[in-house]
Design a protein around this motif. Structure first.
Motif, PDB file in Angstrom:
ATOM      1  N   GLU A 154      74.212   4.740  30.231  1.00  7.35           N
ATOM      2  CA  GLU A 154      74.372   3.600  29.322  1.00  7.35           C
ATOM      3  C   GLU A 154      75.254   3.951  28.131  1.00  7.35           C
ATOM      4  OE1 GLU A 154      70.408   2.388  28.377  1.00  7.35           O
ATOM      5  OE2 GLU A 154      69.947   1.943  30.465  1.00  7.35           O
ATOM      6  N   ALA A 155      75.707   5.194  28.063  1.00  7.51           N
ATOM      7  CA  ALA A 155      76.574   5.636  26.971  1.00  7.51           C
ATOM      8  C   ALA A 155      77.888   6.140  27.566  1.00  7.51           C
ATOM      9  CB  ALA A 155      75.893   6.750  26.185  1.00  7.51           C
ATOM     10  N   PRO A 156      78.981   6.066  26.791  1.00  8.91           N
ATOM     11  CA  PRO A 156      80.254   6.577  27.309  1.00  8.91           C
ATOM     12  C   PRO A 156      80.195   8.082  27.548  1.00  8.91           C
ATOM     13  CG  PRO A 156      80.494   5.775  25.043  1.00  8.91           C
ATOM     14  CD  PRO A 156      79.080   5.534  25.449  1.00  8.91           C
ATOM     15  N   LEU A 157      81.001   8.521  28.479  1.00 13.50           N
ATOM     16  CA  LEU A 157      81.129   9.944  28.789  1.00 13.50           C
ATOM     17  C   LEU A 157      82.454  10.396  28.185  1.00 13.50           C
ATOM     18  CD1 LEU A 157      79.649  12.117  30.418  1.00 13.50           C
ATOM     19  CD2 LEU A 157      80.896  11.376  32.413  1.00 13.50           C
ATOM     20  N   ALA A 158      82.395  11.292  27.213  1.00 14.87           N
ATOM     21  CA  ALA A 158      83.601  11.740  26.516  1.00 14.87           C
ATOM     22  C   ALA A 158      84.412  12.690  27.387  1.00 14.87           C
ATOM     23  CB  ALA A 158      83.212  12.437  25.214  1.00 14.87           C
ATOM     24  N   LYS A 159      85.721  12.703  27.172  1.00 12.80           N
ATOM     25  CA  LYS A 159      86.590  13.652  27.868  1.00 12.80           C
ATOM     26  C   LYS A 159      86.088  15.067  27.563  1.00 12.80           C
ATOM     27  CE  LYS A 159      91.338  15.183  28.263  1.00 12.80           C
ATOM     28  NZ  LYS A 159      92.733  14.925  27.958  1.00 12.80           N
ATOM     29  N   GLY A 160      85.928  15.878  28.601  1.00 13.96           N
ATOM     30  CA  GLY A 160      85.468  17.252  28.443  1.00 13.96           C
ATOM     31  C   GLY A 160      83.959  17.405  28.438  1.00 13.96           C
ATOM     32  N   ALA A 161      83.218  16.276  28.472  1.00 14.39           N
ATOM     33  CA  ALA A 161      81.753  16.342  28.462  1.00 14.39           C
ATOM     34  C   ALA A 161      81.237  16.781  29.827  1.00 14.39           C
ATOM     35  CB  ALA A 161      81.167  14.985  28.098  1.00 14.39           C
ATOM     36  N   ARG A 162      80.144  17.533  29.787  1.00 12.60           N
ATOM     37  CA  ARG A 162      79.504  17.945  31.037  1.00 12.60           C
ATOM     38  C   ARG A 162      78.653  16.792  31.563  1.00 12.60           C
ATOM     39  NH1 ARG A 162      78.632  23.601  31.882  1.00 12.60           N
ATOM     40  NH2 ARG A 162      76.461  23.168  32.374  1.00 12.60           N
ATOM     41  N   CYS A 163      78.677  16.603  32.874  1.00 15.11           N
ATOM     42  CA  CYS A 163      77.918  15.524  33.488  1.00 15.11           C
ATOM     43  C   CYS A 163      77.313  16.008  34.804  1.00 15.11           C
ATOM     44  CB  CYS A 163      78.791  14.299  33.700  1.00 15.11           C
ATOM     45  SG  CYS A 163      80.312  14.628  34.602  1.00 15.11           S
ATOM     46  N   THR A 164      76.206  15.387  35.175  1.00  8.16           N
ATOM     47  CA  THR A 164      75.486  15.751  36.388  1.00  8.16           C
ATOM     48  C   THR A 164      75.720  14.698  37.461  1.00  8.16           C
ATOM     49  OG1 THR A 164      73.785  16.799  35.034  1.00  8.16           O
ATOM     50  CG2 THR A 164      73.199  16.311  37.314  1.00  8.16           C
ATOM     51  N   VAL A 165      75.959  15.146  38.683  1.00 10.44           N
ATOM     52  CA  VAL A 165      76.140  14.237  39.811  1.00 10.44           C
ATOM     53  C   VAL A 165      74.766  13.692  40.211  1.00 10.44           C
ATOM     54  CG1 VAL A 165      76.905  14.028  42.205  1.00 10.44           C
ATOM     55  CG2 VAL A 165      78.163  15.510  40.621  1.00 10.44           C
ATOM     56  N   VAL A 166      74.634  12.363  40.221  1.00 15.70           N
ATOM     57  CA  VAL A 166      73.368  11.736  40.609  1.00 15.70           C
ATOM     58  C   VAL A 166      73.477  11.027  41.964  1.00 15.70           C
ATOM     59  CG1 VAL A 166      72.532  11.473  38.241  1.00 15.70           C
ATOM     60  CG2 VAL A 166      73.869   9.640  39.273  1.00 15.70           C
ATOM     61  N   ARG A 167      74.707  10.833  42.431  1.00 20.58           N
ATOM     62  CA  ARG A 167      74.906  10.090  43.681  1.00 20.58           C
ATOM     63  C   ARG A 167      76.287  10.412  44.232  1.00 20.58           C
ATOM     64  NH1 ARG A 167      77.346   5.378  44.325  1.00 20.58           N
ATOM     65  NH2 ARG A 167      77.609   4.980  42.119  1.00 20.58           N
ATOM     66  N   VAL A 168      76.378  10.448  45.542  1.00 22.49           N
ATOM     67  CA  VAL A 168      77.679  10.609  46.198  1.00 22.49           C
ATOM     68  C   VAL A 168      77.852   9.433  47.144  1.00 22.49           C
ATOM     69  CG1 VAL A 168      79.100  12.061  47.707  1.00 22.49           C
ATOM     70  CG2 VAL A 168      77.514  13.133  46.091  1.00 22.49           C
ATOM     71  N   GLU A 169      78.973   8.714  46.983  1.00 28.20           N
ATOM     72  CA  GLU A 169      79.254   7.561  47.837  1.00 28.20           C
ATOM     73  C   GLU A 169      80.659   7.715  48.377  1.00 28.20           C
ATOM     74  OE1 GLU A 169      79.661   2.997  46.803  1.00 28.20           O
ATOM     75  OE2 GLU A 169      77.620   3.727  46.466  1.00 28.20           O
ATOM     76  N   GLY A 170      80.766   8.120  49.614  1.00 26.28           N
ATOM     77  CA  GLY A 170      82.085   8.402  50.188  1.00 26.28           C
ATOM     78  C   GLY A 170      82.728   9.546  49.433  1.00 26.28           C
ATOM     79  N   LEU A 171      83.909   9.310  48.854  1.00 23.03           N
ATOM     80  CA  LEU A 171      84.602  10.338  48.085  1.00 23.03           C
ATOM     81  C   LEU A 171      84.483  10.082  46.589  1.00 23.03           C
ATOM     82  CD1 LEU A 171      87.771  10.837  50.286  1.00 23.03           C
ATOM     83  CD2 LEU A 171      85.755  12.280  50.137  1.00 23.03           C
ATOM     84  N   SER A 172      83.509   9.267  46.191  1.00 26.20           N
ATOM     85  CA  SER A 172      83.274   8.983  44.776  1.00 26.20           C
ATOM     86  C   SER A 172      81.921   9.539  44.354  1.00 26.20           C
ATOM     87  CB  SER A 172      83.302   7.481  44.507  1.00 26.20           C
ATOM     88  OG  SER A 172      84.603   6.986  44.694  1.00 26.20           O
ATOM     89  N   LEU A 173      81.839   9.938  43.096  1.00 22.04           N
ATOM     90  CA  LEU A 173      80.596  10.462  42.562  1.00 22.04           C
ATOM     91  C   LEU A 173      80.009   9.512  41.533  1.00 22.04           C
ATOM     92  CD1 LEU A 173      81.823  14.107  41.762  1.00 22.04           C
ATOM     93  CD2 LEU A 173      80.832  13.262  43.898  1.00 22.04           C
ATOM     94  N   GLY A 174      78.705   9.406  41.493  1.00 21.82           N
ATOM     95  CA  GLY A 174      78.004   8.743  40.405  1.00 21.82           C
ATOM     96  C   GLY A 174      77.514   9.845  39.478  1.00 21.82           C
ATOM     97  N   VAL A 175      77.827   9.741  38.187  1.00 22.58           N
ATOM     98  CA  VAL A 175      77.483  10.822  37.251  1.00 22.58           C
ATOM     99  C   VAL A 175      76.758  10.276  36.019  1.00 22.58           C
ATOM    100  CG1 VAL A 175      79.403  12.301  37.970  1.00 22.58           C
ATOM    101  CG2 VAL A 175      79.749  10.688  36.108  1.00 22.58           C
ATOM    102  N   ARG A 176      76.011  11.154  35.370  1.00 22.93           N
ATOM    103  CA  ARG A 176      75.342  10.870  34.094  1.00 22.93           C
ATOM    104  C   ARG A 176      75.596  12.045  33.167  1.00 22.93           C
ATOM    105  NH1 ARG A 176      71.453   6.993  33.564  1.00 22.93           N
ATOM    106  NH2 ARG A 176      70.939   5.853  35.446  1.00 22.93           N
ATOM    107  N   ARG A 177      75.555  11.771  31.855  1.00 22.53           N
ATOM    108  CA  ARG A 177      75.690  12.858  30.895  1.00 22.53           C
ATOM    109  C   ARG A 177      74.630  13.913  31.176  1.00 22.53           C
ATOM    110  NH1 ARG A 177      75.357  10.646  25.036  1.00 22.53           N
ATOM    111  NH2 ARG A 177      73.644   9.569  26.020  1.00 22.53           N
ATOM    112  N   GLU A 178      75.017  15.177  30.964  1.00 25.32           N
ATOM    113  CA  GLU A 178      74.077  16.276  31.185  1.00 25.32           C
ATOM    114  C   GLU A 178      73.033  16.297  30.094  1.00 25.32           C
ATOM    115  OE1 GLU A 178      74.465  20.861  32.458  1.00 25.32           O
ATOM    116  OE2 GLU A 178      75.485  20.309  30.640  1.00 25.32           O
TER     117      GLU A 178
END
Length: 65
Positions: free
Chosen positions: A41-65
């Motif tokens: 629900e918050a923006p992900l800043a350039k260079g921020a670490r994020c965790t993969v929560v979902r993989v859909e085809g060749l796309s990832l769903g991510v959330r802030r770490e």
């Protein structure tokens, strides 16, 4: 049968550019840049670490770490 991409859930990548909430951008993971959707629900800043929560085809769903 799990695929190699399924195993990426839980791994940590780095935002390649800023990604707004629900928006699409790029995340670097395992030395590769992936199309990714910010599932947070918050923006992900350039260079921020994020965790993969979902993989859909060749796309990832991510959330802030």
């Amino acid at each position: 049968k799990p695929t190699q991409t399924d195993e990426m859930v839980g791994e940590v990548g780095v935002a390649y550019d800023e990604i707004p909430p629900g928006g699409v951008g790029k995340v670097e993971l395992r030395g590769t840049v992936w199309n990714s959707r910010n599932e947070d629900e918050a923006p992900l800043a350039k260079g921020a670490r994020c965790t993969v929560v979902r993989v859909e085809g060749l796309s990832l769903g991510v959330r802030r770490e």
